[in-house]
Design a protein around this motif. Structure first.
Motif, PDB file in Angstrom:
ATOM      1  N   ALA A 539       0.861  -1.282   0.070  1.00  0.00           N
ATOM      2  CA  ALA A 539      -0.064  -0.162   0.036  1.00  0.00           C
ATOM      3  C   ALA A 539       0.866   1.150   0.005  1.00  0.00           C
ATOM      4  O   ALA A 539       0.411   2.218  -0.317  1.00  0.00           O
ATOM      5  N   ALA A 540       2.317   0.986   0.348  1.00  0.00           N
ATOM      6  CA  ALA A 540       2.769   2.214   0.533  1.00  0.00           C
ATOM      7  C   ALA A 540       3.243   2.883  -0.936  1.00  0.00           C
ATOM      8  O   ALA A 540       3.671   3.995  -1.056  1.00  0.00           O
ATOM      9  N   ALA A 541       2.977   2.303  -2.024  1.00  0.00           N
ATOM     10  CA  ALA A 541       2.969   2.609  -3.382  1.00  0.00           C
ATOM     11  C   ALA A 541       2.110   3.750  -3.887  1.00  0.00           C
ATOM     12  O   ALA A 541       2.404   4.509  -4.640  1.00  0.00           O
ATOM     13  N   SER A 542       1.212   3.842  -2.833  1.00  0.00           N
ATOM     14  CA  SER A 542      -0.024   4.983  -3.098  1.00  0.00           C
ATOM     15  C   SER A 542       0.256   6.178  -2.482  1.00  0.00           C
ATOM     16  O   SER A 542       0.738   6.190  -1.282  1.00  0.00           O
ATOM     17  N   THR A 543       0.020   7.298  -3.143  1.00  0.00           N
ATOM     18  CA  THR A 543       0.246   8.497  -2.441  1.00  0.00           C
ATOM     19  C   THR A 543      -1.247   9.094  -2.337  1.00  0.00           C
ATOM     20  O   THR A 543      -1.351  10.294  -1.735  1.00  0.00           O
ATOM     21  N   SER A 544      -2.201   8.389  -2.681  1.00  0.00           N
ATOM     22  CA  SER A 544      -3.599   8.996  -2.304  1.00  0.00           C
ATOM     23  C   SER A 544      -3.830   9.292  -0.935  1.00  0.00           C
ATOM     24  O   SER A 544      -4.676  10.209  -0.685  1.00  0.00           O
ATOM     25  N   GLY A 545      -3.669   8.405  -0.073  1.00  0.00           N
ATOM     26  CA  GLY A 545      -3.860   8.616   1.376  1.00  0.00           C
ATOM     27  C   GLY A 545      -5.085   8.422   1.747  1.00  0.00           C
ATOM     28  O   GLY A 545      -5.792   8.714   2.920  1.00  0.00           O
ATOM     29  N   VAL A 546      -6.174   7.655   0.752  1.00  0.00           N
ATOM     30  CA  VAL A 546      -7.386   7.395   1.114  1.00  0.00           C
ATOM     31  C   VAL A 546      -7.754   6.378   2.107  1.00  0.00           C
ATOM     32  O   VAL A 546      -8.632   6.398   2.607  1.00  0.00           O
ATOM     33  N   SER A 547      -6.495   5.482   2.328  1.00  0.00           N
ATOM     34  CA  SER A 547      -6.626   4.273   3.427  1.00  0.00           C
ATOM     35  C   SER A 547      -7.275   5.011   4.705  1.00  0.00           C
ATOM     36  O   SER A 547      -8.070   4.134   5.420  1.00  0.00           O
ATOM     37  N   GLY A 548      -6.968   5.959   5.177  1.00  0.00           N
ATOM     38  CA  GLY A 548      -7.237   6.653   6.643  1.00  0.00           C
ATOM     39  C   GLY A 548      -8.499   7.222   6.435  1.00  0.00           C
ATOM     40  O   GLY A 548      -9.175   7.612   7.453  1.00  0.00           O
ATOM     41  N   GLU A 549      -9.305   7.211   5.406  1.00  0.00           N
ATOM     42  CA  GLU A 549     -10.694   7.625   5.184  1.00  0.00           C
ATOM     43  C   GLU A 549     -11.920   6.593   5.610  1.00  0.00           C
ATOM     44  O   GLU A 549     -11.550   5.475   5.214  1.00  0.00           O
ATOM     45  N   ALA A 550     -12.640   7.078   6.065  1.00  0.00           N
ATOM     46  CA  ALA A 550     -13.828   6.257   6.295  1.00  0.00           C
ATOM     47  C   ALA A 550     -14.755   6.112   5.206  1.00  0.00           C
ATOM     48  O   ALA A 550     -15.238   7.059   4.391  1.00  0.00           O
ATOM     49  N   ARG A 551     -14.677   5.295   4.509  1.00  0.00           N
ATOM     50  CA  ARG A 551     -15.453   5.025   3.141  1.00  0.00           C
ATOM     51  C   ARG A 551     -16.614   3.637   3.012  1.00  0.00           C
ATOM     52  O   ARG A 551     -16.393   2.733   3.427  1.00  0.00           O
ATOM     53  N   PHE A 557     -16.262  -4.041  -1.970  1.00  0.00           N
ATOM     54  CA  PHE A 557     -15.541  -3.765  -3.334  1.00  0.00           C
ATOM     55  C   PHE A 557     -13.908  -3.546  -2.887  1.00  0.00           C
ATOM     56  O   PHE A 557     -13.778  -2.834  -1.791  1.00  0.00           O
ATOM     57  N   HIS A 558     -13.219  -3.774  -4.005  1.00  0.00           N
ATOM     58  CA  HIS A 558     -11.686  -3.580  -3.701  1.00  0.00           C
ATOM     59  C   HIS A 558     -11.276  -3.115  -5.571  1.00  0.00           C
ATOM     60  O   HIS A 558     -11.709  -3.869  -6.402  1.00  0.00           O
ATOM     61  N   LEU A 559     -10.272  -2.143  -5.187  1.00  0.00           N
ATOM     62  CA  LEU A 559      -9.621  -1.807  -6.600  1.00  0.00           C
ATOM     63  C   LEU A 559      -8.783  -2.638  -6.885  1.00  0.00           C
ATOM     64  O   LEU A 559      -8.027  -3.237  -5.971  1.00  0.00           O
ATOM     65  N   LEU A 563      -4.641  -0.224  -5.559  1.00  0.00           N
ATOM     66  CA  LEU A 563      -4.955   1.036  -5.815  1.00  0.00           C
ATOM     67  C   LEU A 563      -5.948   1.539  -4.466  1.00  0.00           C
ATOM     68  O   LEU A 563      -6.735   0.460  -4.076  1.00  0.00           O
ATOM     69  N   GLU A 564      -6.096   2.521  -4.007  1.00  0.00           N
ATOM     70  CA  GLU A 564      -6.933   3.179  -2.979  1.00  0.00           C
ATOM     71  C   GLU A 564      -8.041   4.076  -3.759  1.00  0.00           C
ATOM     72  O   GLU A 564      -7.542   4.912  -4.544  1.00  0.00           O
ATOM     73  N   GLY A 565      -9.214   3.910  -3.257  1.00  0.00           N
ATOM     74  CA  GLY A 565     -10.437   4.806  -3.767  1.00  0.00           C
ATOM     75  C   GLY A 565     -11.674   4.678  -3.168  1.00  0.00           C
ATOM     76  O   GLY A 565     -11.665   3.918  -2.027  1.00  0.00           O
ATOM     77  N   PHE A 566     -12.756   5.144  -3.654  1.00  0.00           N
ATOM     78  CA  PHE A 566     -13.843   5.203  -3.057  1.00  0.00           C
ATOM     79  C   PHE A 566     -14.878   4.362  -4.102  1.00  0.00           C
ATOM     80  O   PHE A 566     -14.691   4.016  -5.224  1.00  0.00           O
ATOM     81  N   PHE A 567     -15.810   4.096  -3.378  1.00  0.00           N
ATOM     82  CA  PHE A 567     -16.936   3.191  -3.997  1.00  0.00           C
ATOM     83  C   PHE A 567     -18.536   3.824  -4.062  1.00  0.00           C
ATOM     84  O   PHE A 567     -19.336   3.439  -4.095  1.00  0.00           O
ATOM     85  N   ASP A 568     -18.490   5.277  -3.528  1.00  0.00           N
ATOM     86  CA  ASP A 568     -19.495   5.945  -3.402  1.00  0.00           C
ATOM     87  C   ASP A 568     -19.143   7.471  -4.091  1.00  0.00           C
ATOM     88  O   ASP A 568     -18.135   7.953  -3.781  1.00  0.00           O
ATOM     89  N   TYR A 569     -19.995   7.824  -4.924  1.00  0.00           N
ATOM     90  CA  TYR A 569     -19.899   9.148  -5.791  1.00  0.00           C
ATOM     91  C   TYR A 569     -19.769  10.167  -5.249  1.00  0.00           C
ATOM     92  O   TYR A 569     -18.900  10.834  -5.149  1.00  0.00           O
ATOM     93  N   LYS A 570     -20.631  10.614  -4.204  1.00  0.00           N
ATOM     94  CA  LYS A 570     -20.536  11.676  -3.507  1.00  0.00           C
ATOM     95  C   LYS A 570     -19.484  11.905  -2.469  1.00  0.00           C
ATOM     96  O   LYS A 570     -18.794  12.880  -2.346  1.00  0.00           O
ATOM     97  N   GLU A 571     -18.941  10.515  -1.764  1.00  0.00           N
ATOM     98  CA  GLU A 571     -17.889  10.606  -1.117  1.00  0.00           C
ATOM     99  C   GLU A 571     -16.380  10.832  -1.833  1.00  0.00           C
ATOM    100  O   GLU A 571     -15.683  11.675  -1.328  1.00  0.00           O
ATOM    101  N   ALA A 572     -16.401  10.367  -3.060  1.00  0.00           N
ATOM    102  CA  ALA A 572     -15.288  10.568  -3.891  1.00  0.00           C
ATOM    103  C   ALA A 572     -15.119  12.174  -4.278  1.00  0.00           C
ATOM    104  O   ALA A 572     -14.007  12.868  -4.152  1.00  0.00           O
TER     105      ALA A 572
END
Length: 704
Positions: A539-551, A557-559, A563-572
């Motif tokens: 996970a260190a390869a990512s610079t998104s910092g999303v992992s600390g967010e409540a999603r 679901f998993h990317l 990769l780190e990201g969201f699965f809800d439009y408004k949250e993203a």
């Protein structure tokens, strides 16, 4: 050879992606005029925007709460020193109604809509131009289409001091509305050299800020974001693109299982050539009928049902398992003797029902993979078009019918060969093994959509490794089935086939521990379902910092590729605004073969992966997920007036309503309000083009 096939597939899907991603035109046509033809410098004049709205359609006004939901009509002016705006935009007598879906009052126009904006003239030959944004919706089927166009006011005479101004209106240029527009956002002020957007609000809490002024860049509009250069062309070009789509769809895994069934069915048929041609004609008729009639009644939802619902997928799974076991010799699938005798007595009439059934089965099975490809045709049909979907579906199904008619004719040629002997049973057994292997794809789709976790990647691979290993031993004569003849020696063709089969088995083995197996991308369950993956990136390869967010839905679901990201439009969108990055929307599905192939072949490319990691907030929106949401989150779609209860249904509705497309994969690069930055992209296996697509979105976001 392999690269050549991939290149051909890429070219065909690139072409057909353009042809199928049609964006509908808004149903309004504009004229622009001044309230009087002549004014003095320093005086004011009204700009009159007049929209002629198509029958059975309506257009939202500009004077209600912009946060309610629908897209308000706005006009963005290119500000300069020749004029200045005075007051707010004034819609002329719009109607008011309460819309349950928005839980509030909206104002709208039918037939004709008129807006006036007062401006103060500051110089001779004033330059008054800009862009409009609006939304038209159908009273018939609830379809809503955003629109926008450039406008310019010409012909105003600026009189010398002391001259009189008359009251005759002067009409300016007229242009039809063409392009979709983004949902407006508003702020309070703008610098003198930027654009200004005007709208109005009748909500009490927004009365003080009803004149909205927004700084914009030229790229901020969705104007020109169309993927369909052929969409406005001839029906012939559209039919050709649909035909190419049909040829490409033949390469999908949902179609392969029906080939052995076709060969087996027609091997022992009388009047085989006639029935083979009847088979091809039936495919075209059934496909066209289902694709057009069903789309008129149910829209794209029915194709999604066939592709992802557990019932059709498990039904096809059971059918192919049954055929596979029959081919292996466990039992014979025969009709009742009484029925067979009657069919023999009426040979000319017999067997045709079976031919039709085979054609119907092919159509239903193929929808599991071809539904997304022809999805835009269904959208066009539901949007009111009739001829174009029929032509498109007929051309698409013709591409299907030609090779399958050839398969139907081929067994007759086999039967005419002398001394066929036991080799024909060998062919049948080989097809039986293939049936068992390919049947797993249907169970896998249902397993992923409903999160059963019964057939994760390693279990799926284990089945395939065993099945194809047994097939290899069978070809070498080490295994015999009930109807096989004794095998004294192995022929060279059988030996070569066994070598190919065992090579395939060896290729699959590393996949049990995380090898990506790119050649099988799309056929296998996602890599994220693998329990033990030696190939995992940290996970260190990512610079998104999303992992600390409540999603939301992160447990479902998993990317891919860590990769780190969201699965809800408004949250993203909210997170993207927080970190000031554009958003990469991945409209995908559990049953989307091409989505998995894109992830395995394109996303994994270092250049693409780096850009996704560093430059974007990623949101994956599964359009076929069946997870039911709490009742408080249900809503009725303005597209088809149906209640959207599941995650997938709401994501699919978002894709259709806001981005006017329902094919997957579909990639949109948007800003913090969900407005397109560049034209969306579909299936394209060229990593360099995809990286360029990501770069263009980042550049457009930077300019905004």
């Amino acid at each position: 050879m392999k690269r050549g096939i991939i290149l051909i597939l890429s070219i065909c899907l690139f072409v057909t992606g353009f042809a199928h991603a049609q964006v509908q035109k808004a149903k309004a046509h504009w004229t622009y005029s001044f309230s009087k033809p002549e004014v003095k410098k320093g005086e004011t004049v009204d700009l009159v925007f007049t929209a002629t709205i198509d029958k059975d359609w309506y257009m939202y006004s500009s004077d209600f709460d912009p946060d309610l939901g629908p897209m308000l009509t706005t006009f963005t002016f290119e500000k300069n020193k020749t004029f200045e705006l005075v007051g707010k935009l004034k819609p002329q007598n719009p109607k008011t109604k309460f819309e349950e879906v928005w839980q509030g009052n909206v104002r709208y126009f039918e037939g004709k809509g008129v807006f006036k904006q007062t401006v103060k003239i500051l110089a001779d030959n004033p330059v008054i131009k800009g862009t409009s944004e609006y939304q038209t919706c159908s009273h018939i089927n609830g379809l809503c289409i955003p629109g926008g166009e450039d406008f310019e006011f010409k012909g105003l005479k600026v009189a010398a001091a002391g001259s009189a101004a008359t009251e005759q209106p002067s009409v300016g240029a007229t242009k039809p509305a063409t392009e979709p527009a983004a949902t407006p956002a508003t702020v309070a002020t703008a610098p003198a050299d930027t654009a200004i957007t005007v709208t109005a609000s009748d909500s009490p809490e927004k009365a003080d800020s009803s004149t909205a002024i927004k700084a914009t860049a030229p790229e901020a509009s969705q104007k020109g974001f169309t993927e369909t250069p052929a969409a406005s062309g001839s029906l012939l070009a559209f039919a050709l693109a649909a035909f190419l789509s049909g040829l490409v769809a033949l390469l999908t895994p949902c179609v392969f299982p029906i080939i052995p069934m076709t060969v087996s069915f027609f091997t022992n048929q009388e009047r085989g050539k006639f029935k083979a041609f009847l088979y091809g004609i039936s495919i075209i008729l059934i496909y066209t009928l289902i694709g057009t009639v069903v789309s008129r009644l149910n829209g794209p939802a029915f194709a999604n049902f066939l592709s992802t619902h557990w019932l059709p997928n498990l039904l096809f799974f059971a059918i192919f398992i049954t055929f596979g076991l029959s081919f292996l010799g466990l039992f014979e699938i025969v009709l009742p003797s009484g029925f067979v005798n009657k069919m023999d007595q009426k040979a000319d009439q017999g067997g045709y029902a079976g031919v039709f059934f085979m054609a119907f089965t092919l159509v239903l099975v193929s929808f599991s993979c071809t539904g997304p490809i022809v999805g835009s045709l269904l959208v066009a049909s539901a949007g009111g078009e009739v001829v174009k979907p029929i032509v498109g579906m007929a051309a698409f199904s013709a591409a299907f019918a030609i090779p399958f008619t050839s398969f139907a004719l081929f067994p007759q040629w086999l039967k005419s060969l002398p001394k066929s002997g036991g080799w024909l049973n060998t062919v049948k057994v080989v097809l039986g093994f293939l049936e068992l292997a390919l049947a797993l794809k249907f169970f896998s789709i249902a397993d992923q959509v409903y999160h059963w976790h019964l057939l994760d990647r390693e279990i799926y691979l284990a089945f395939w490794i065993v099945i194809f290993a047994l097939l290899g031993f069978y070809l070498l004569g080490k295994i015999r089935t009930p109807h096989d003849s004794p095998l004294e020696k192995v022929s060279v063709p059988r030996l070569l086939l066994s070598i190919i089969t065992f090579t395939f088995v060896v290729y699959m083995l590393p996949g049990m521990w995380g090898a990506p197996l790119k050649a099988l991308a799309g056929y296998l369950p996602p890599q994220s379902t693998l329990d033990f993956d030696l190939n995992k990136r940290t996970a260190a390869a990512s610079t998104s910092g999303v992992s600390g967010e409540a999603r939301k839905y992160a447990d479902l679901f998993h990317l891919p590729h860590e990769l780190e990201g969201f699965f809800d439009y408004k949250e993203a969108l909210a997170y993207a605004k927080k970190v000031n990055k554009p958003v990469f929307i991945d409209f995908t599905g559990h049953g989307c073969v091409n989505c998995r192939e894109m992830e395995a072949r394109v996303w994994v490319d270092p250049a693409v992966l780096q850009r996704l990691n560093n430059d974007y907030v990623i949101v994956a929106l599964y359009v076929d997920d069946k997870t039911e949401l709490p009742e408080s989150q249900w809503y009725t779609s303005k597209y088809d007036n149906k209640v959207k209860k599941t995650i997938g249904a709401q994501n699919a509705d978002l894709q259709i309503v806001k981005y006017n497309n329902n094919a997957q994969p579909h990639y949109c690069l948007v800003d913090h309000e969900g407005n397109l930055l560049v034209a969306p992209k579909n299936y394209d296996l060229d990593p360099a083009k995809f990286a360029s697509f990501l770069d263009s979105g980042k550049a457009a976001f930077g300019k905004k």
